[in-house]
Design an enzyme around this catalytic site. Structure first.
Site, PDB file in Angstrom:
ATOM      1  CB  SER A  53      -0.948  -0.043   1.200  1.00  0.00           C
ATOM      2  OG  SER A  53      -1.934   0.955   1.117  1.00  0.00           O
ATOM      3  CG  ASP A 197      -3.961  -1.778   0.195  1.00  0.00           C
ATOM      4  OD1 ASP A 197      -3.014  -2.510   0.494  1.00  0.00           O
ATOM      5  OD2 ASP A 197      -4.079  -0.596   0.574  1.00  0.00           O
TER       6      ASP A 197
END
Length: 342
Positions: A53, A197
């Site tokens: 991320s 993610d």
């Protein structure tokens, strides 16, 4: 001193990426001071870099070349931190209509993806994963194939079907559920992926990094166990939010929507941190595993609070973290330099 292979791993956490970004600025400055070389960059002193991320964006920034085929870094660690300070509020912003229609992320993504994509396009342009300056691992998850996806520069160099534009990889890696819509990206050979993610399974990517680095070096004829690595794992702040029995006992699906993601991400991260600590302890190599995970103090733990006030609080957290871990960071920097000479 025996040669150790150095891994840098950076957690996910949205705007809280300010914290590890600041720690890396400190480390890069110390490396420059100790080597008396102002051109030193943090990734010069690591053999493998991993990120999830926001950590993925940082990793790609540290590894991005100035131009294709050049072994020159495009960005400094300070540039990476500036990215958050200057663009964070722009990325995590939504107009009134979007806020109303998204219901805070319950009905659709909380934020439009265009600002994030614009910032990534400007930063990385046409850079490819295969051009990144060191072996790396960037995590994501394919919701169609239901499988983790690792973007790796050394793998992409061998297989164009697994090569991607860095800007697309960062967009995929940052597609946090509730916050941004899933990313639809293509490899350089046109294979499509629908990605979110990687924090849904590896917000702390250190264990994945250790495993993949072991595979990489084994393929090079260098079989390694964990005690032959020096691992630096940077967190984005320990989530201190508590859910009491009285709060959760009557929750249904809607009530658990936000908290469940929070519990899953933080629970998995803490489990990985514990497993690595036990593994290095069992190998009598605890001094080679460095986990820097600060308390958030008065900063908002929400990953999307990019208000000027919270950014200032996050900078305060980062400064307090550096002060608390200064001795440990000094050990890390000196070891990085020692291993560089092998």
């Amino acid at each position: 001193m025996t040669k150790k292979y150095r891994i840098l791993s950076i957690d996910g956490g949205g705007i809280r990426g300010i914290i590890p970004a600041t720690v890396v600025v400190y480390m890069e400055n110390r490396l420059q001071q100790l080597t008396k070389n102002p051109d030193v960059r943090i990734s010069d002193y690591f053999d493998f870099v991993a990120g999830t991320s926001t950590g993925a964006i940082l990793a790609c920034t540290y590894l991005c070349p100035a131009a294709a085929g050049e072994a020159v870094h495009k960005f400094t660690a300070a540039d990476a931190l500036r990215f958050y300070l200057e663009k964070g509020n722009y990325i995590f912003s939504a107009d009134i209509w979007n806020k109303v229609t998204s219901m805070g992320g319950f009905l659709k993504a909380r934020y439009p993806h265009q600002p994030l994509e614009k910032v990534l396009n400007v930063a990385f342009k046409q850079s490819k994963v295969s051009e990144l300056l060191k072996p790396c691992l960037i995590t994501s998850y394919d919701v169609e194939r239901k499988t983790p996806v690792f973007f790796q520069s050394h793998v992409a160099q061998q297989n164009e079907a697994l090569d991607f534009y860095v800007k697309d990889v960062c967009r995929a890696a940052a597609s946090a559920p509730l916050y941004f819509e899933p990313s639809r990206i293509d490899s350089l050979t046109g294979i499509s992926y629908t990605l979110i993610d990687g924090s849904v399974y590896a917000n702390n990517p250190t264990l994945c990094a250790l495993t993949e680095a072991s595979v990489l070096f084994a393929e090079k004829g260098i079989p390694l166990t964990a005690d032959q690595f020096e691992v630096v794992s940077l967190g984005t702040g320990r989530n201190q939010k508590v859910y009491t029995y009285e709060q959760v006992k009557d929750w249904g699906g809607l009530g658990w929507l936000n908290p469940l993601l929070d519990v899953m991400i933080n629970g998995a991260s803490d489990a990985i941190e514990r497993e690595l600590s036990v593994q290095f302890q069992a190998l009598q190599a605890t001094s080679q595993y460095h986990r820097v995970q600060p308390e958030l103090l008065d900063a908002n733990q929400e990953m999307d609070d990019a208000s000027p006030e919270n950014i200032e609080r996050l900078m305060h957290v980062a400064a307090a973290c550096i002060e608390k871990h200064k001795d440990q960071l000094e050990v890390i920097v000196n070891r990085l330099i020692q291993y560089q000479s092998y």
